[in-house]
Design a protein around this motif. Structure first.
Motif, mmCIF file in Angstrom:
data_model
loop_
_atom_site.group_PDB
_atom_site.id
_atom_site.type_symbol
_atom_site.label_atom_id
_atom_site.label_comp_id
_atom_site.label_asym_id
_atom_site.label_seq_id
_atom_site.Cartn_x
_atom_site.Cartn_y
_atom_site.Cartn_z
ATOM 1 N N GLN A 100 34.139 28.789 -36.172
ATOM 2 C CA GLN A 100 33.989 29.164 -34.758
ATOM 3 C C GLN A 100 35.306 29.610 -34.126
ATOM 4 O OE1 GLN A 100 30.728 27.509 -35.561
ATOM 5 N NE2 GLN A 100 30.901 26.003 -33.943
ATOM 6 N N THR A 101 36.408 29.346 -34.825
ATOM 7 C CA THR A 101 37.733 29.747 -34.321
ATOM 8 C C THR A 101 38.615 30.083 -35.522
ATOM 9 O OG1 THR A 101 38.486 27.460 -34.457
ATOM 10 C CG2 THR A 101 37.703 28.191 -32.297
ATOM 11 N N LEU A 102 39.754 30.724 -35.247
ATOM 12 C CA LEU A 102 40.782 30.920 -36.288
ATOM 13 C C LEU A 102 42.055 30.292 -35.734
ATOM 14 C CD1 LEU A 102 40.375 34.589 -37.630
ATOM 15 C CD2 LEU A 102 39.768 32.476 -38.798
ATOM 16 N N PRO A 103 42.211 28.994 -35.885
ATOM 17 C CA PRO A 103 43.273 28.275 -35.170
ATOM 18 C C PRO A 103 44.702 28.611 -35.602
ATOM 19 C CG PRO A 103 42.076 26.783 -36.617
ATOM 20 C CD PRO A 103 41.402 28.114 -36.729
ATOM 21 N N ASP A 104 44.864 29.267 -36.758
ATOM 22 C CA ASP A 104 46.235 29.509 -37.225
ATOM 23 C C ASP A 104 46.915 30.711 -36.563
ATOM 24 O OD1 ASP A 104 45.788 27.395 -38.836
ATOM 25 O OD2 ASP A 104 45.279 28.608 -40.591
ATOM 26 N N PHE A 105 46.195 31.405 -35.685
ATOM 27 C CA PHE A 105 46.780 32.580 -35.027
ATOM 28 C C PHE A 105 47.028 32.271 -33.564
ATOM 29 C CE2 PHE A 105 44.168 33.922 -38.538
ATOM 30 C CZ PHE A 105 44.998 34.798 -39.212
ATOM 31 N N SER A 106 47.981 33.010 -32.960
ATOM 32 C CA SER A 106 48.238 32.709 -31.543
ATOM 33 C C SER A 106 47.297 33.541 -30.663
ATOM 34 C CB SER A 106 49.703 32.957 -31.198
ATOM 35 O OG SER A 106 50.031 34.281 -31.462
ATOM 36 N N LEU A 107 46.804 32.880 -29.644
ATOM 37 C CA LEU A 107 45.825 33.490 -28.747
ATOM 38 C C LEU A 107 46.549 34.332 -27.703
ATOM 39 C CD1 LEU A 107 42.823 33.625 -27.865
ATOM 40 C CD2 LEU A 107 43.233 31.573 -26.485
ATOM 41 N N ALA A 108 46.275 35.657 -27.713
ATOM 42 C CA ALA A 108 46.974 36.549 -26.768
ATOM 43 C C ALA A 108 46.126 36.837 -25.538
ATOM 44 C CB ALA A 108 47.323 37.865 -27.469
ATOM 45 N N ALA A 109 44.794 36.804 -25.674
ATOM 46 C CA ALA A 109 43.916 37.079 -24.530
ATOM 47 C C ALA A 109 42.495 36.637 -24.870
ATOM 48 C CB ALA A 109 43.912 38.570 -24.205
ATOM 49 N N THR A 110 41.726 36.388 -23.839
ATOM 50 C CA THR A 110 40.299 36.115 -24.026
ATOM 51 C C THR A 110 39.539 37.115 -23.159
ATOM 52 O OG1 THR A 110 40.745 33.785 -24.360
ATOM 53 C CG2 THR A 110 38.490 34.352 -23.837
ATOM 54 N N LEU A 111 38.733 37.965 -23.810
ATOM 55 C CA LEU A 111 38.061 39.043 -23.081
ATOM 56 C C LEU A 111 36.580 38.737 -22.880
ATOM 57 C CD1 LEU A 111 39.459 42.149 -25.034
ATOM 58 C CD2 LEU A 111 40.556 40.825 -23.199
ATOM 59 N N THR A 112 36.119 38.886 -21.651
ATOM 60 C CA THR A 112 34.691 38.781 -21.378
ATOM 61 C C THR A 112 34.196 40.218 -21.200
ATOM 62 O OG1 THR A 112 35.104 36.710 -20.275
ATOM 63 C CG2 THR A 112 32.990 37.744 -19.820
ATOM 64 N N VAL A 113 33.470 40.701 -22.188
ATOM 65 C CA VAL A 113 33.029 42.109 -22.159
ATOM 66 C C VAL A 113 31.535 42.142 -21.877
ATOM 67 C CG1 VAL A 113 32.958 44.281 -23.463
ATOM 68 C CG2 VAL A 113 34.738 42.598 -23.968
ATOM 69 N N ASP A 114 31.140 42.968 -20.906
ATOM 70 C CA ASP A 114 29.712 43.146 -20.676
ATOM 71 C C ASP A 114 29.336 44.502 -21.270
ATOM 72 O OD1 ASP A 114 27.235 42.384 -19.857
ATOM 73 O OD2 ASP A 114 27.432 43.256 -17.857
ATOM 74 N N THR A 115 28.156 44.607 -21.844
ATOM 75 C CA THR A 115 27.752 45.872 -22.460
ATOM 76 C C THR A 115 26.366 46.256 -21.923
ATOM 77 O OG1 THR A 115 26.382 45.117 -24.328
ATOM 78 C CG2 THR A 115 28.778 44.913 -24.597
ATOM 79 N N PRO A 116 25.939 47.492 -22.120
ATOM 80 C CA PRO A 116 24.575 47.874 -21.699
ATOM 81 C C PRO A 116 23.499 47.062 -22.430
ATOM 82 C CG PRO A 116 25.902 49.823 -22.153
ATOM 83 C CD PRO A 116 26.707 48.654 -22.626
ATOM 84 N N TRP A 117 23.875 46.347 -23.487
ATOM 85 C CA TRP A 117 22.921 45.510 -24.222
ATOM 86 C C TRP A 117 23.138 44.029 -23.905
ATOM 87 C CZ3 TRP A 117 25.372 49.831 -26.028
ATOM 88 C CH2 TRP A 117 24.536 50.928 -26.307
ATOM 89 N N GLY A 118 23.854 43.756 -22.831
ATOM 90 C CA GLY A 118 24.078 42.376 -22.406
ATOM 91 C C GLY A 118 25.418 41.838 -22.878
ATOM 92 N N ALA A 119 25.549 40.523 -22.782
ATOM 93 C CA ALA A 119 26.823 39.881 -23.124
ATOM 94 C C ALA A 119 26.834 39.498 -24.601
ATOM 95 C CB ALA A 119 27.003 38.630 -22.276
ATOM 96 N N PRO A 120 28.002 39.572 -25.241
ATOM 97 C CA PRO A 120 28.091 39.116 -26.638
ATOM 98 C C PRO A 120 27.917 37.599 -26.781
ATOM 99 C CG PRO A 120 30.146 40.186 -25.913
ATOM 100 C CD PRO A 120 29.247 40.123 -24.726
ATOM 101 N N SER A 121 27.881 37.159 -28.031
ATOM 102 C CA SER A 121 27.672 35.726 -28.323
ATOM 103 C C SER A 121 28.727 34.828 -27.702
ATOM 104 C CB SER A 121 27.757 35.472 -29.832
ATOM 105 O OG SER A 121 26.818 36.175 -30.542
#
Ligand SMILES: CSC[C@H]1O[C@H](OP(=O)(O)O)[C@H](O)[C@@H]1O
Ligand SMILES: Nc1ncnc2[nH]cnc12
Length: 313
Positions: free
Chosen positions: A24-45
């Motif tokens: 569910q995560t890749l903890p060994d990498f540094s988190l640069a941003a968290t994007l909430t993207v909306d699409t014409p087909w709704g929100a991603p998982s």
């Protein structure tokens, strides 16, 4: 910002990892941003995490998108995954390469729990209840799917997997993946039928993910990790969730090392054309525009313009 994670990212992100059961995560990498993207087909998982991976050549951070297929808390069943939103959201931020991870049942004795498989073919045993195309509702399109995975990516994945062999990693270079509907596991008769078809492994999530990636001109390769022998093996215990999670947890370190090695390799300049999936560029422009302009549904056209800016003007 007060130390909080940015919610925008200015550069295009070309590589994504879709994590499955147990990843569910890749903890060994540094988190640069968290994007909430909306699409014409709704929100991603899940929100898309932008992770920084140091380039093996320059040391400069390479952005990697990470999306958790079943949601951050594994709250989405295989048939509830918003696959179109997931793939559309990834393409919209620049992604052209997806490395997808999946926990699978083994249909062959030689593929043992915790072994990794790089599948090269799929048989679709989903039941048509999942939305599976961007090209419908007044915009007809057909893309080739003879080879459902990207051979160029598969080569890189195999090379990285073999480099880890002997260090807790066993890799099978090819395999026929059966993608079933679920969420219940197979009957014994089904499991034996898939074996008679030459099936290597089975999951519930390669499709329509791989089909939509192809429509979106994204190079896609799945890495499978076997967690059980499904229910065909006489004398063996039938698959259950505890078994799947147990093997995933026990081998998650190797799974993450494998993914990291692939990201490392793909970050090299020599793979730039592959990462940008130049070989798929504009496929959907020609495959996805067979409906005459005057016959198109304007609403569908608008959605597809969002996904493919400039393709269907
Ligand atoms: C928890 S067992 C069944 C579940 O595991 C696999 O998930 P994923 O492919 O996302 O790793 C399989 O496809 C099923 O969704
Ligand atoms: N036996 C199995 N059938 C379908 N999906 C799976 N994921 C892990 N094991 C599985």
């Amino acid at each position: 910002m007060g130390g909080s994670v940015p919610t925008t990212y200015d550069e295009p992100v070309h590589i994504a990892v879709i994590g499955g059961t147990g990843i569910q995560t890749l903890p060994d990498f540094s988190l640069a941003a968290t994007l909430t993207v909306d699409t014409p087909w709704g929100a991603p998982s899940s929100p898309i995490s932008i992770l920084h991976h140091p380039s093996p050549t320059s040391g400069k951070p390479i952005p990697i998108a990470f999306l958790s297929r079943h949601g951050p808390l594994h709250q989405l069943a295989p048939h509830e995954i918003p696959n179109r939103a997931n793939i559309a959201a990834l393409r919209s931020i620049g992604v052209r390469t997806v490395i997808a991870f999946s926990a699978v049942g083994s249909l062959q004795e030689v593929i043992r729990p915790r072994d990794f498989v790089v599948p090269d073919q799929i048989i679709d045993r989903t039941k048509g209840i999942r939305p599976f195309t961007f090209f419908e509702g007044g915009m007809v399109g057909h893309v080739g799917f003879g080879d459902p995975f990207d051979e160029g990516l598969a080569k890189v994945v195999r090379q990285c997997g073999h480099a880890l062999e002997g260090d807790g990693v066993t890799l099978h270079d090819k395999g026929l993946l059966i993608c079933m509907e679920g969420p219940q596991f197979s009957t014994r008769a089904e499991s034996n039928l898939y074996r008679s078809w030459g099936g290597s492994v089975i999951n519930m999530s390669a499709l329509p993910e791989a089909k939509l990636a192809r429509e979106a001109e994204i190079a896609y390769q799945m890495i499978c990790m076997a967690t059980d022998y499904d229910c065909w093996r006489n004398g063996g215990e039938d698959v259950n969730v505890e078994m799947v999670m147990g093997h995933m947890k026990a081998n998650s370190q190797n799974a993450r090392r494998f993914v990291a090695a692939v990201l490392n390799e793909l970050s090299k300049e020599e793979h730039a054309e592959q990462v940008l999936a130049r070989h798929l560029e504009q496929h959907s422009k020609f495959g996805g525009s067979i409906t005459h302009k005057e016959g198109r549904n304007p609403e569908t056209e608008k959605k597809l313009q969002w996904l493919f800016p400039g393709y269907f003007d």
